[in-house]
Design a protein around this motif. Structure first.
Motif, PDB file in Angstrom:
ATOM      1  N   ILE A 193      -0.414  -1.994  -2.857  1.00  0.00           N
ATOM      2  CA  ILE A 193       0.037  -1.302  -1.565  1.00  0.00           C
ATOM      3  C   ILE A 193       1.052  -2.263  -0.772  1.00  0.00           C
ATOM      4  CG2 ILE A 193      -0.488  -0.218   0.799  1.00  0.00           C
ATOM      5  CD1 ILE A 193      -3.353   0.463  -0.434  1.00  0.00           C
ATOM      6  N   ARG A 194       2.066  -1.874  -0.555  1.00  0.00           N
ATOM      7  CA  ARG A 194       3.267  -2.826  -0.030  1.00  0.00           C
ATOM      8  C   ARG A 194       3.408  -2.508   1.498  1.00  0.00           C
ATOM      9  NH1 ARG A 194       9.180  -5.347  -1.832  1.00  0.00           N
ATOM     10  NH2 ARG A 194       9.124  -6.606   0.030  1.00  0.00           N
ATOM     11  N   ALA A 195       3.147  -2.929   2.432  1.00  0.00           N
ATOM     12  CA  ALA A 195       3.296  -2.680   3.739  1.00  0.00           C
ATOM     13  C   ALA A 195       4.776  -3.461   4.024  1.00  0.00           C
ATOM     14  CB  ALA A 195       2.449  -2.881   4.716  1.00  0.00           C
ATOM     15  N   SER A 196       5.908  -2.913   4.603  1.00  0.00           N
ATOM     16  CA  SER A 196       6.987  -3.749   4.953  1.00  0.00           C
ATOM     17  C   SER A 196       7.750  -3.110   6.309  1.00  0.00           C
ATOM     18  CB  SER A 196       8.052  -3.707   3.667  1.00  0.00           C
ATOM     19  OG  SER A 196       9.104  -4.317   4.099  1.00  0.00           O
ATOM     20  N   LYS A 197       7.768  -3.959   7.318  1.00  0.00           N
ATOM     21  CA  LYS A 197       8.350  -3.564   8.526  1.00  0.00           C
ATOM     22  C   LYS A 197       9.994  -3.586   8.216  1.00  0.00           C
ATOM     23  CE  LYS A 197       8.013  -8.265   9.985  1.00  0.00           C
ATOM     24  NZ  LYS A 197       7.265  -9.313  10.974  1.00  0.00           N
ATOM     25  N   HIS A 198      10.137  -4.016   7.085  1.00  0.00           N
ATOM     26  CA  HIS A 198      11.912  -4.023   6.853  1.00  0.00           C
ATOM     27  C   HIS A 198      11.994  -2.870   6.182  1.00  0.00           C
ATOM     28  CE1 HIS A 198      11.955  -8.210   8.586  1.00  0.00           C
ATOM     29  NE2 HIS A 198      10.929  -8.509   7.375  1.00  0.00           N
ATOM     30  N   GLY A 199      11.059  -2.176   5.876  1.00  0.00           N
ATOM     31  CA  GLY A 199      11.418  -0.635   5.048  1.00  0.00           C
ATOM     32  C   GLY A 199      11.687  -1.047   3.399  1.00  0.00           C
ATOM     33  N   TYR A 200      11.329  -2.206   2.984  1.00  0.00           N
ATOM     34  CA  TYR A 200      11.446  -2.444   1.413  1.00  0.00           C
ATOM     35  C   TYR A 200      10.192  -1.608   1.026  1.00  0.00           C
ATOM     36  CZ  TYR A 200      14.502  -6.424   2.645  1.00  0.00           C
ATOM     37  OH  TYR A 200      15.672  -7.025   2.993  1.00  0.00           O
ATOM     38  N   ILE A 201      10.473  -0.941  -0.053  1.00  0.00           N
ATOM     39  CA  ILE A 201       9.280  -0.109  -0.585  1.00  0.00           C
ATOM     40  C   ILE A 201       9.364  -0.396  -2.149  1.00  0.00           C
ATOM     41  CG2 ILE A 201       8.915   1.284   1.213  1.00  0.00           C
ATOM     42  CD1 ILE A 201      10.491   3.425  -0.277  1.00  0.00           C
ATOM     43  N   GLY A 202       9.890  -1.219  -2.703  1.00  0.00           N
ATOM     44  CA  GLY A 202       9.965  -1.803  -4.257  1.00  0.00           C
ATOM     45  C   GLY A 202       8.812  -2.697  -4.226  1.00  0.00           C
ATOM     46  N   ARG A 203       8.583  -2.893  -5.731  1.00  0.00           N
ATOM     47  CA  ARG A 203       7.275  -3.848  -5.873  1.00  0.00           C
ATOM     48  C   ARG A 203       7.459  -5.256  -5.321  1.00  0.00           C
ATOM     49  NH1 ARG A 203       5.090  -6.813 -10.101  1.00  0.00           N
ATOM     50  NH2 ARG A 203       6.875  -6.939 -11.514  1.00  0.00           N
ATOM     51  N   ARG A 204       6.638  -5.754  -4.997  1.00  0.00           N
ATOM     52  CA  ARG A 204       6.611  -7.420  -4.417  1.00  0.00           C
ATOM     53  C   ARG A 204       5.879  -7.877  -5.647  1.00  0.00           C
ATOM     54  NH1 ARG A 204       4.288 -10.257  -0.470  1.00  0.00           N
ATOM     55  NH2 ARG A 204       5.430 -11.843   0.254  1.00  0.00           N
ATOM     56  N   LYS A 205       6.228  -9.030  -6.376  1.00  0.00           N
ATOM     57  CA  LYS A 205       5.524  -9.851  -7.072  1.00  0.00           C
ATOM     58  C   LYS A 205       4.501 -10.467  -6.716  1.00  0.00           C
ATOM     59  CE  LYS A 205       8.012 -11.901 -11.049  1.00  0.00           C
ATOM     60  NZ  LYS A 205       8.699 -13.048 -11.346  1.00  0.00           N
ATOM     61  N   GLU A 206       4.519 -11.110  -5.422  1.00  0.00           N
ATOM     62  CA  GLU A 206       3.463 -11.992  -4.740  1.00  0.00           C
ATOM     63  C   GLU A 206       2.551 -10.921  -4.204  1.00  0.00           C
ATOM     64  OE1 GLU A 206       6.900 -11.779  -3.669  1.00  0.00           O
ATOM     65  OE2 GLU A 206       7.652 -13.726  -4.517  1.00  0.00           O
ATOM     66  N   ILE A 207       1.131 -11.334  -4.166  1.00  0.00           N
ATOM     67  CA  ILE A 207      -0.061 -10.469  -3.814  1.00  0.00           C
ATOM     68  C   ILE A 207      -0.594 -11.505  -2.606  1.00  0.00           C
ATOM     69  CG2 ILE A 207      -2.177  -9.767  -3.994  1.00  0.00           C
ATOM     70  CD1 ILE A 207       0.242  -8.196  -5.492  1.00  0.00           C
ATOM     71  N   ASP A 208      -0.666 -10.943  -1.382  1.00  0.00           N
ATOM     72  CA  ASP A 208      -0.907 -11.536  -0.441  1.00  0.00           C
ATOM     73  C   ASP A 208      -2.728 -11.197   0.068  1.00  0.00           C
ATOM     74  OD1 ASP A 208       1.293 -12.503   0.492  1.00  0.00           O
ATOM     75  OD2 ASP A 208       1.876 -10.340   0.951  1.00  0.00           O
ATOM     76  N   PHE A 209      -3.144 -10.058  -0.525  1.00  0.00           N
ATOM     77  CA  PHE A 209      -4.331  -9.904  -0.377  1.00  0.00           C
ATOM     78  C   PHE A 209      -4.986  -9.067  -1.461  1.00  0.00           C
ATOM     79  CE2 PHE A 209      -7.789  -7.596   1.462  1.00  0.00           C
ATOM     80  CZ  PHE A 209      -8.038  -8.005   2.945  1.00  0.00           C
ATOM     81  N   LEU A 210      -6.141  -9.790  -2.059  1.00  0.00           N
ATOM     82  CA  LEU A 210      -6.651  -8.908  -3.488  1.00  0.00           C
ATOM     83  C   LEU A 210      -7.919  -8.432  -3.032  1.00  0.00           C
ATOM     84  CD1 LEU A 210      -6.756  -8.792  -6.477  1.00  0.00           C
ATOM     85  CD2 LEU A 210      -7.779 -11.223  -6.294  1.00  0.00           C
ATOM     86  N   VAL A 211      -8.523  -7.244  -3.441  1.00  0.00           N
ATOM     87  CA  VAL A 211      -9.425  -6.710  -3.465  1.00  0.00           C
ATOM     88  C   VAL A 211      -9.962  -6.802  -4.801  1.00  0.00           C
ATOM     89  CG1 VAL A 211     -11.035  -4.706  -2.909  1.00  0.00           C
ATOM     90  CG2 VAL A 211      -8.991  -5.159  -1.536  1.00  0.00           C
ATOM     91  N   ALA A 212     -10.786  -7.430  -5.171  1.00  0.00           N
ATOM     92  CA  ALA A 212     -11.393  -7.699  -6.610  1.00  0.00           C
ATOM     93  C   ALA A 212     -12.424  -7.058  -7.088  1.00  0.00           C
ATOM     94  CB  ALA A 212     -11.546  -9.261  -6.834  1.00  0.00           C
ATOM     95  N   MET A 213     -12.460  -5.684  -7.639  1.00  0.00           N
ATOM     96  CA  MET A 213     -13.493  -5.016  -8.048  1.00  0.00           C
ATOM     97  C   MET A 213     -13.968  -5.026  -9.401  1.00  0.00           C
ATOM     98  SD  MET A 213     -14.491  -3.890  -4.947  1.00  0.00           S
ATOM     99  CE  MET A 213     -15.574  -2.310  -5.265  1.00  0.00           C
ATOM    100  N   ASN A 214     -13.021  -5.284 -10.223  1.00  0.00           N
ATOM    101  CA  ASN A 214     -13.409  -5.582 -11.657  1.00  0.00           C
ATOM    102  C   ASN A 214     -13.725  -6.699 -12.174  1.00  0.00           C
ATOM    103  OD1 ASN A 214     -13.093  -5.013 -14.211  1.00  0.00           O
ATOM    104  ND2 ASN A 214     -11.089  -4.334 -14.394  1.00  0.00           N
TER     105      ASN A 214
END
Lengths: 614, 347
Positions: A73-94
């Motif tokens: 999920i990318r939240a972007s106040k600038h309105g960028y909705i393409g994929r972002r390579k860098e992950i800031d927040f990981l939910v690791a369930m697997n």
């Protein structure tokens, strides 16, 4: 050391004191078949409801249950909705991928994880938030067999607490997701959400550098995937015959359409269907049926992916040569062969543009957003009938299957036109007609539909050589005349396909040419080049093949043009080479990505900088 | 003083059309080809029944047989598609316009080899279509290779022996859902006429397997699809008479000798018993009969099966009565309010 403890803060790198607001990516790593899709959609939707531009990308396996899947999920106040390579927040369930997922993170990222995985032992430069999912799920879900499905909702609560997502919005999203009929399931999941939220409120007191704050950038917008948008386009285009064969990632296009057509295209007076949707035995049959229907006057379509396109090859040649309108959706996935069925690509471009043996060329439309999936679909049905030829909509898995934020679709104002079709009165007036004669100079002949109540209506349609009167011929001059007319018709199409869209950069020496879902990465890359390297870049987004004069003009105005392709062999560049003059070809450079994930801006920017020698 | 003799009145059918309206262009198939006889029967049947040619659509695949739709019903739209895929084209056209009367002509290469998948799926759907197989056991247009209906042990002109068993297209059609199944011989004018006329009256898929000798590549000794082989091995199930719905059927019928089947449009198929009692509405009996005839080396001809009650695929789809292809925009483009409603659901 207790696993419940977060990693020592002193080993974390220096971070700004203020939080990063509305500009980050969350990655949720789960096992497919575990019901994580609901939890992920709810999370994405609640951020959207808080007014923040958001996108969701599902990276899933070609499998029903048990293999790793990632949702970003990318939240972007600038309105960028393409994929972002860098992950800031990981939910690791697997457990299978947790280790690798954590090792890939940039310093300073946050990790919510299932406590027994002990991920905090791996690195000391991340924010760790261990959650005892099994302990939390038991009391909120007494029925043991449902726990696997409900468990994932706990992380929604945890993430909501950590990122300051409003719980009211989570609840609204949850209820929307489950609908009125599944109120009980919604309540069960809501309980799990709350348990996660309360646990996080008590257990985690340290701050996290990311935060969601209410904005007003999504008012009036919808969330929809490209396949559903195409399905709606078909319905409002007046499509009457749909023949298809299931294949990822196109299946949901027709499945969604079935749902809408049953609701809105049953004749209220008679209760009978104004459409036929048939699941064929294979792609040969699905395109054959669609062509048969198009020949008989229906607005007909089929939807498929690369392997289906290969199978349809012979019939598409017939459609081209016999001049039959049909709309074909290619929701592209990674090839060759079976390839990666659940990953995205733009690698059917050359195959489709030139599909079938002999000299053939086909118009391709390139939507890059749900809005265009809707509007271009309507346009494609008009175009196919106007030019009496198979017309392709080139979507891809990223556009087709991922959820996108979009503007509400405008109602089609232009009336439906059916192209050059002669009826009984016309025939009475004319006394007859020659099916393949170019009367109007646009290469398009007049046709009649079977069943037209007139003795002069009939003609014989064939994939073998034919003259202007549709009679069998093997004569050299007849063959050449016909092929030249078809070539001329293709030239006329250039003036009628959707025009490219230009993002003008004054004085730019370099430019981009891209199409489809590359749009998001390329737009963001233009901004990155300007902000980080002070490079101005123009950008022309193609919306169709054949290419138009506008593209030539764009290339002439730039010194170097980067052609962006989501395939290995630079297929867009290849198609351009087939027809451009050598001086223009000399200006073209290639930016390619073909790893199967949606293209991201950083990949584009880095490649351009390297090629620019900076 | 001369008297002018008025020209004799032109012969027309019951809708006032001359037979010319039912003919096609001149055949380019070999003289004596069974396919030409079948084309002639098709012309006669539609002419005699007085069907408007422009309500018919012709379909075919690729091969000698598939060329033949150009040689009959010139006033009907025709579609000569790709090899083995005629069922798909026909299905699509009939979905688009359910009021069309579909006539498909294929060969044994089309039906039993490259297109067997499409054939069997069309059978499964019971598409309302007349599906004629011009069966000569050989690929004519590519100069004489075995097809998948060639009998075990039959030989090519070169002497090559066929070592695989044939597909029986009637058995396939019977087993998987066709509602009218018949076999005939291109040389049997009367029987083939009755069968084609019944198929025209039938609402559902009619599979008509017509043994149609190839005079150039498969009419020699050792062939089981030759004129002489058929003369020796054909076993007629019964004598057939077709009584169209617009004719008086109050003809005296000898008790116990004749069975009548009422077709969808009110026509009647009158079946006169020959050497065996046979009920063509019994699918199981038909299957048994085919197996037995096969074991005896006989080629059974006649109506093997007829079922007038099974719904067609088009009926199952519950379509509006008019052709969906040409419905007006008011029926095919939902209103602005519908789009608003859908958008609201997606917010």
């Amino acid at each position: 050391m207790s696993t419940l403890e977060a990693s020592p803060a002193e080993s974390l790198p220096e971070r700004p004191h203020h939080s990063v607001v509305n500009d980050f990516s969350i990655q949720i790593a789960t096992v497919n078949g575990s019901g994580s899709q609901t939890a992920n959609t709810v999370l994405m939707r609640s951020i959207f409801q808080m007014g923040i531009p958001v996108s969701g990308k599902n990276m899933f396996p070609s499998n029903i249950a048990g293999l790793p899947t990632w949702f970003t999920i990318r939240a972007s106040k600038h309105g960028y909705i393409g994929r972002r390579k860098e992950i800031d927040f990981l939910v690791a369930m697997n457990p299978e991928t947790a280790r690798e997922d954590v090792m890939k993170l940039d310093s300073g990222a946050a990790v919510v994880y299932d406590e027994p995985l002990k991920l905090n032992e791996l690195r000391s430069d991340l924010h760790f938030f261990p959650v005892p999912f099994d302990k939390l799920v038991a009391p909120v879900c007494p029925e043991a067999k449902l726990r696997k499905l409900v468990r994932n909702m706990i992380y929604d609560g945890v993430v909501a607490r950590l990122l300051s997502i409003e719980m009211d919005e989570i609840r609204t999203a949850l209820i929307k997701q489950f609908g009125k009929k599944k109120a009980k399931a919604a309540e069960l999941n809501w309980g799990a959400c709350q348990a996660g939220y309360e646990f996080a409120a008590q257990a985690f007191t340290q701050s996290i550098p990311f935060k969601v704050e209410r904005m007003n950038a999504t008012a009036g917008k919808i969330i929809i995937d490209g396949n559903a948008a195409c399905a709606l386009g078909c319905m409002f285009a007046g499509c009457t015959v749909v023949t298809w064969y299931p294949i990822t990632p196109s299946s949901s296009l027709v499945e969604t359409m079935i749902g809408y057509m049953k609701r809105f295209r049953v004749d209220p007076e008679t209760g009978k269907a104004t459409f036929a949707i048939v699941q064929a035995e294979d792609e040969l049959a699905s395109i054959g049926m669609a062509l048969g229907a198009g020949w008989a006057g229906a607005r007909a379509m089929t939807a498929t992916a690369g392997p289906g396109i290969s199978l349809m090859s012979e019939f598409i040649g017939l459609g081209y040569y016999a001049e039959i309108p049909v709309v074909v959706f290619d929701v592209e996935r990674v090839g060759p062969s079976t390839g990666l069925p659940t990953r995205t690509a733009q690698s059917d471009l050359i195959t489709t543009a030139l599909l079938s043996h002999g000299d053939t060329r086909h118009p391709l439309f390139f939507p890059s957003s749900p809005e265009e999936c809707f509007s271009m679909t309507i346009e494609a049905f008009e175009f196919a009938e106007k030019f009496q030829t198979p017309t392709f909509i080139m979507s891809d898995l990223d556009l087709g299957m991922n959820n996108w934020m979009a503007d509400a679709f405008p109602y089609p104002e232009k009336p439906i036109t059916r192209g050059k079709v002669l009826n009984a009165e016309d025939l009475e007036r004319l006394g007859g007609f020659a099916r393949y004669k170019d009367i109007d100079g646009d290469g398009v002949g007049y046709r009649t539909l079977p069943g037209t109540n007139h003795p002069a209506a009939s003609y014989f349609t064939r994939g073998s050589g034919h003259n202007e009167k549709a009679q069998y011929t093997e004569r050299e001059d007849d063959y050449v005349n016909n092929m030249d007319r078809l070539a001329h018709k293709f030239e006329v199409m250039r003036k009628h396909v959707p025009e490219p869209v230009e993002r003008v950069a004054e004085g730019a020496k370099i430019g981009f040419i891209a199409f489809g879902t590359s749009d998001y990465a390329v737009n963001e890359s233009c901004d990155q080049l300007k902000a980080e390297y002070q490079i101005e870049a123009g950008y022309l987004r193609l919306r169709a093949y054949p290419f138009t004069e506008k593209m030539l003009d764009f290339i002439r105005r730039h010194d170097r043009v980067y052609v962006v392709d989501q395939n290995r062999d630079a297929q867009l560049l290849g198609l351009m080479r087939l027809e451009l003059a050598p001086d223009l070809i000399a200006k073209l450079r290639s930016v390619r990505y073909y790893g199967g994930l949606p293209l991201d801006a950083r990949t584009v920017t880095d490649d351009v900088i390297k090629q620019e020698g900076k | 003083m001369s008297t002018t003799v008025p020209p004799p009145p032109k012969k027309v059918n019951r809708i006032g059309l001359e037979v010319l309206n039912y003919k096609g262009s001149k055949t380019t198939l070999c003289a004596g080809c069974g396919h030409n006889s079948i084309s002639e029967r098709i012309v006669e049947c539609f002419y005699e029944l007085g069907v408007e040619p422009w309500t018919i659509a012709k379909f075919s695949g690729i091969g000698c047989s598939s060329k033949s739709p150009a040689y009959f019903l010139g006033r009907s739209h025709g579609f000569n598609g790709v090899h083995g895929r005629m069922p798909a084209i026909a299905t699509g056209a009939l979905l688009a316009n359910r009021t069309l009367l579909g006539v498909g002509v294929t060969g044994d290469g089309d039906t039993a080899s490259i297109g067997i998948g499409q054939f069997i799926h069309m059978v499964r759907r019971n598409m309302p279509l007349i599906y004629v197989i011009e069966n000569n056991g050989v690929y004519g247009l590519t100069k004489g290779q075995f097809s998948a209906t060639a009998d075990l042990g039959s030989t090519l002109k070169t002497g090559t022996v066929n070592d695989l068993p044939p597909f029986d297209c009637c058995a396939l059609a019977l087993r998987w859902g066709a509602t009218f199944v018949a076999r005939s011989f291109s040389g049997d004018k009367k029987q083939l006429q009755a069968i084609i006329k019944t198929a025209i009256a039938h609402n559902g898929l009619s599979v008509i397997d017509v043994i149609s000798p190839c005079v150039t590549f498969n009419d020699h000794q050792g062939s089981t699809k030759s004129y002489s082989y058929m003369k020796e091995h054909e076993s007629m199930l019964h004598e057939l008479d077709f009584v169209p719905y617009y004719e008086d059927i109050a003809v005296e019928i000898p008790e116990g000798e004749v069975r009548e089947v009422e077709m969808h449009d009110g026509s009647h198929l009158r079946i006169r018993k020959l050497h065996r009692d046979y009920d063509p509405t019994n699918r199981l009996a038909a299957a048994t009969l085919l197996e037995e005839a096969d074991a005896r080396g006989e080629v059974l001809t006649g109506v093997l099966y007829v079922n007038t009650s099974k719904p067609t695929f088009l009926e199952q789809l519950d379509l509006v009565d008019q052709p969906i292809a040409t419905l007006p925009e008011s029926k095919t483009r939902p209103s602005r309010a519908v789009l608003d409603q859908v958008m609201e659901e997606l917010r």
